[in-house]
Scaffold this active site. Structure first.
Site, PDB file in Angstrom:
ATOM      1  N   SER A   1       0.850  -1.201   0.000  1.00 43.02           N
ATOM      2  CA  SER A   1       0.000   0.000   0.000  1.00 43.02           C
ATOM      3  C   SER A   1       0.878   1.240   0.000  1.00 43.02           C
ATOM      4  CB  SER A   1      -0.888   0.002   1.249  1.00 43.02           C
ATOM      5  OG  SER A   1      -1.556   1.232   1.388  1.00 43.02           O
TER       6      SER A   1
ATOM      7  N   TYR B   1      -3.174   0.219  10.035  1.00 46.70           N
ATOM      8  CA  TYR B   1      -3.023  -0.155   8.627  1.00 46.70           C
ATOM      9  C   TYR B   1      -1.617   0.185   8.133  1.00 46.70           C
ATOM     10  CZ  TYR B   1      -4.275  -0.619   3.677  1.00 46.70           C
ATOM     11  OH  TYR B   1      -4.334  -1.010   2.365  1.00 46.70           O
TER      12      TYR B   1
END
Length: 272
Positions: free
Chosen positions: A153, A166
């Site tokens: 990501s 995250y």
């Protein structure tokens, strides 16, 4: 001439196969000629997608499991092997964020929901490591050659506010991606590879409320993302397919431990 980008004859598992990005991954694999195991917690969605693929001439099977549940993953592996006899690839697409892992601007930074942050970190990291232990071993034993693709990501390399769990989970996935790629090479040479795909900002059910308003406009956060994305738009899930198929195919035979950004330039833009 041999098409090295083809996935013909390859059996590939996609965890998180019932999600939005997972759907594009599954369809892309089938379009490239591969057989796909659609693994997710949502039985209805997994079966619906598998049935649609089989009805249209492709090959797919629904595998119901949580990416953190070892017993369920082993059962899914056994079901896939019973159907097709081997496994050639794995896409670790299970992951994402959840409400309890979000720190809002008005919340005290020293009163964060640590349990929520930990839960998100565990989902993204161990939801990648555990399936690899199970399906990766099957690749080694049943096929002998294969490719594992993790999902990284934009959050893994720079600070993206609010979503600490995250961020930490994806940063850990990057570390794991490199470490495990080297260990695979030490033991299997160039036969089993591991790489990561790093999407930019794509609208999913998990981030839609953070990035867009009910009327379809952008939130302040969404506007910041667009402003810092040179292409000035969010990505379309199908735009991840090309890089994914390349990493799964023999066309990337000398590539391991890499992270491929598909992000509209977000990762390289300074904001100036």
């Amino acid at each position: 001439m041999e098409n090295k980008f083809s996935l013909e004859g390859k059996v590939i598992v996609v965890t998180g196969g019932t999600g939005i990005l997972g759907n594009s991954f599954v369809n892309g694999i089938v379009e490239a000629g591969g057989t796909v195991g659609i693994l997710g917690r949502n039985k209805d969605v997994a079966e619906e997608r598998a049935n649609a693929i089989n009805k249209n001439g492709g090959k797919a099977i629904a595998l119901i499991a949580d990416a953190l549940d070892e017993d369920a993953l082993v059962a899914a592996k056994d079901k896939l092997l019973a159907a097709y006899g081997k496994i050639d690839g794995l896409v670790n697409a299970a992951g994402g964020n959840m409400p309890e892992g979000v720190l809002m601007p008005d919340q005290d930074i020293f009163k964060m929901n640590l349990a929520g942050m930990k839960k998100v970190t565990e989902l993204n990291l161990w939801g990648t490591v555990i399936p690899t232990q199970i399906f990766g071993e099957a690749i080694a034993k049943t096929s002998g050659r294969g490719s594992i693709v993790n999902i990284s990501s934009m959050n893994s390399k720079s600070a993206v506010t609010r979503v600490l769990g995250y961020n930490m989970g994806k940063a850990a996935v990057d570390c794991y991606n490199q470490w495990f790629a080297v260990e695979l090479a030490n033991r299997y040479g160039d036969a089993i590879r591991m790489n990561a795909l790093a999407p930019g900002f794509f609208l999913t059910e998990q981030n839609r409320n953070l990035l867009t308003k009910p009327d379809g406009g952008y939130t302040d956060r969404g506007e910041k993302v667009i402003r810092n994305t040179p292409f000035k738009r969010f990505g379309n899930p199908d735009e991840l397919i090309g890089a994914l198929v390349w990493l799964l195919s023999d066309a990337s035979a000398f590539v391991t431990g890499s992270m491929i950004c598909v992000d509209g330039g977000f990762s390289i833009f300074s904001g100036v």
